[in-house]
Design an enzyme around this catalytic site. Structure first.
Site, PDB file in Angstrom:
ATOM      1  N   TYR A   5       0.840  -1.192   0.000  1.00 33.12           N
ATOM      2  CA  TYR A   5       0.000   0.000   0.000  1.00 33.12           C
ATOM      3  C   TYR A   5       0.878   1.247   0.000  1.00 33.12           C
ATOM      4  O   TYR A   5       2.034   1.218   0.407  1.00 33.12           O
ATOM      5  CB  TYR A   5      -0.942   0.023   1.218  1.00 33.12           C
ATOM      6  CG  TYR A   5      -0.255   0.191   2.552  1.00 33.12           C
ATOM      7  CD1 TYR A   5       0.013   1.453   3.079  1.00 33.12           C
ATOM      8  CD2 TYR A   5       0.128  -0.920   3.310  1.00 33.12           C
ATOM      9  CE1 TYR A   5       0.636   1.608   4.310  1.00 33.12           C
ATOM     10  CE2 TYR A   5       0.754  -0.775   4.546  1.00 33.12           C
ATOM     11  CZ  TYR A   5       1.000   0.488   5.033  1.00 33.12           C
ATOM     12  OH  TYR A   5       1.622   0.641   6.248  1.00 33.12           O
ATOM     13  N   CYS A   6       0.298   2.359  -0.465  1.00 36.34           N
ATOM     14  CA  CYS A   6       0.917   3.673  -0.339  1.00 36.34           C
ATOM     15  C   CYS A   6      -0.035   4.534   0.479  1.00 36.34           C
ATOM     16  O   CYS A   6      -0.779   4.011   1.315  1.00 36.34           O
ATOM     17  CB  CYS A   6       1.225   4.285  -1.704  1.00 36.34           C
ATOM     18  SG  CYS A   6      -0.231   4.555  -2.756  1.00 36.34           S
ATOM     19  N   PHE A   7      -0.068   5.828   0.285  1.00 35.54           N
ATOM     20  CA  PHE A   7      -0.911   6.658   1.141  1.00 35.54           C
ATOM     21  C   PHE A   7      -2.399   6.497   0.810  1.00 35.54           C
ATOM     22  O   PHE A   7      -3.224   6.284   1.694  1.00 35.54           O
ATOM     23  CB  PHE A   7      -0.514   8.135   1.029  1.00 35.54           C
ATOM     24  CG  PHE A   7      -1.312   9.018   1.953  1.00 35.54           C
ATOM     25  CD1 PHE A   7      -1.241   8.853   3.334  1.00 35.54           C
ATOM     26  CD2 PHE A   7      -2.154   9.999   1.452  1.00 35.54           C
ATOM     27  CE1 PHE A   7      -1.993   9.644   4.193  1.00 35.54           C
ATOM     28  CE2 PHE A   7      -2.901  10.802   2.305  1.00 35.54           C
ATOM     29  CZ  PHE A   7      -2.817  10.624   3.669  1.00 35.54           C
TER      30      PHE A   7
END
Length: 373
Positions: free
Chosen positions: A97-99
């Site tokens: 995941y990222c932001f």
């Protein structure tokens, strides 16, 4: 190319199972807040992220994307892909995941796919999962479940909670702090965001094993520097209360173990005998200093002098008995009056009083509080 996405509906399963997560955000983002099952293997360093952000602000997304590919290229790109691959080999059920589950997740997934690894990314990213955990703590369904275990300082509240893991959540353990001025541990507390994240995960796990009752220790809104989220704390303030009682001598011995024996042992194990004892001495004096304004200068100075006397006896003769003098005075002049005042304000919510044996028996007799058979 694979576009496998873990949907928002899987958030609960991710946290309950402890599914390994690759967090591709920059280290500075990870340090502010992350999840217990996440590992920071960033797409960009802090400096690279800052450069791309500045470019985005002044020149737009296309230029920022081009700069990102320019900064993370060649051997740098290969090294980051290799790190993700190693993690995947160790954790084939991992996702990333990222932001927000946007560009950085998609780029990472694409590069991994080109390298022969198909890894899903989490829809909504860190922001979505964080919001899910916040909503868990603010759920109205939690509030009627709460039962608060109160008790005067040294009565052994944490012991009771740890003996009933099927129905209790340890707020102090989650905050890595024992709640009082003397509650500091030798390891750091989590960030506020990580405290909230970890507390929410503890609540999810509790709901899975014992959804009818949530036993919590009586706390102020602050545990060290971690504060209990307001909706959750408001629920605690409205909940029924069980009061744990303990004899004076037992309380003294328990606090001698917690404040003196345990902390001295841990400081010396970490720093060595001489430096550890100095750090332990500073811990005692700083703990008094933290409440000196409420104690008043005369009581604070008396306690500091008694601590010095006890430390000298401990260092010279390995005798810790003198510590009982300042602990007794601290209880008589500070903790006990404060507790009695606070307990009076909760009097209408008290449903039971008793020692450890009686409290355990009473809890066992409540149908919704019995341990699962």
């Amino acid at each position: 190319m694979s576009h496998t996405i873990v949907s928002t509906a899987a958030y609960r399963e991710i946290f309950l199972s402890g599914r390994p997560l690759i967090d591709v955000r920059a280290p500075v983002e990870f340090a502010k807040g992350a999840f217990f099952n996440s590992h920071n293997l960033p797409l960009m360093t802090d400096t690279e992220r800052q450069q791309v952000g500045t470019c985005y602000k002044h020149h737009g997304p296309t230029a920022a994307l081009a700069l990102g590919h320019q900064l993370v290229n060649g051997a740098t790109k290969d090294a980051r892909i290799a790190a993700w691959q190693r993690f995947y080999q160790q954790h084939p059920d991992a996702c990333l995941y990222c932001f927000r589950g946007g560009m950085r997740s998609q780029i990472t997934q694409g590069w991994l796919h080109e390298a022969g690894v198909d890894m899903a990314y989490v829809q909504g990213g860190y922001k979505g999962m964080r919001q899910f955990l916040i909503q868990t703590l603010e759920s109205p369904a939690l509030m009627p479940q709460m039962l608060i275990l109160s008790g005067i300082t040294g009565s052994g509240k944490t012991e009771v909670l740890l003996q009933r893991p099927h129905e209790a959540v340890d707020l102090e353990g989650t905050a890595n702090h024992r709640g009082s001025s003397f509650g500091k541990e030798i390891t750091a507390q989590p960030t506020q965001i990580n405290f909230e994240n970890n507390l929410a995960v503890a609540i999810l796990r509790h709901q899975q094993r014992h959804p009818k009752r949530l036993l919590l220790e009586d706390e102020s809104h602050l545990i060290g520097h971690c504060f209990i989220p307001k909706p959750f704390f408001d629920g605690m303030q409205a909940a029924k209360v069980v009061v744990l009682e303990a004899p004076w001598e037992q309380r003294l011995q328990r606090l001698l173990e917690q404040y003196v024996h345990k902390m001295c042992r841990e400081f010396c194990q970490r720093d060595g005998q001489e430096a550890g004892f100095e750090a332990f001495s500073q811990y005692l004096h700083q703990s008094i200093k933290g409440i000196s304004r409420r104690l008043g200068s005369e009581k604070a100075n008396t306690l500091q002098a008694l601590i010095d006397e006890a430390l000298q006896a401990q260092q010279q003769r390995n005798d810790t008995a003198l510590h009982l003098q300042w602990i007794a005075l601290l209880l008589e002049k500070y903790y006990d009056p404060m507790y009695q005042y606070q307990l009076q304000r909760k009097s209408s919510r008290i449903v039971f009083r008793g020692d450890q044996t009686a409290v355990h028996q009473w809890l066992d007799e409540q149908p919704s509080m019995s341990a699962p058979r």
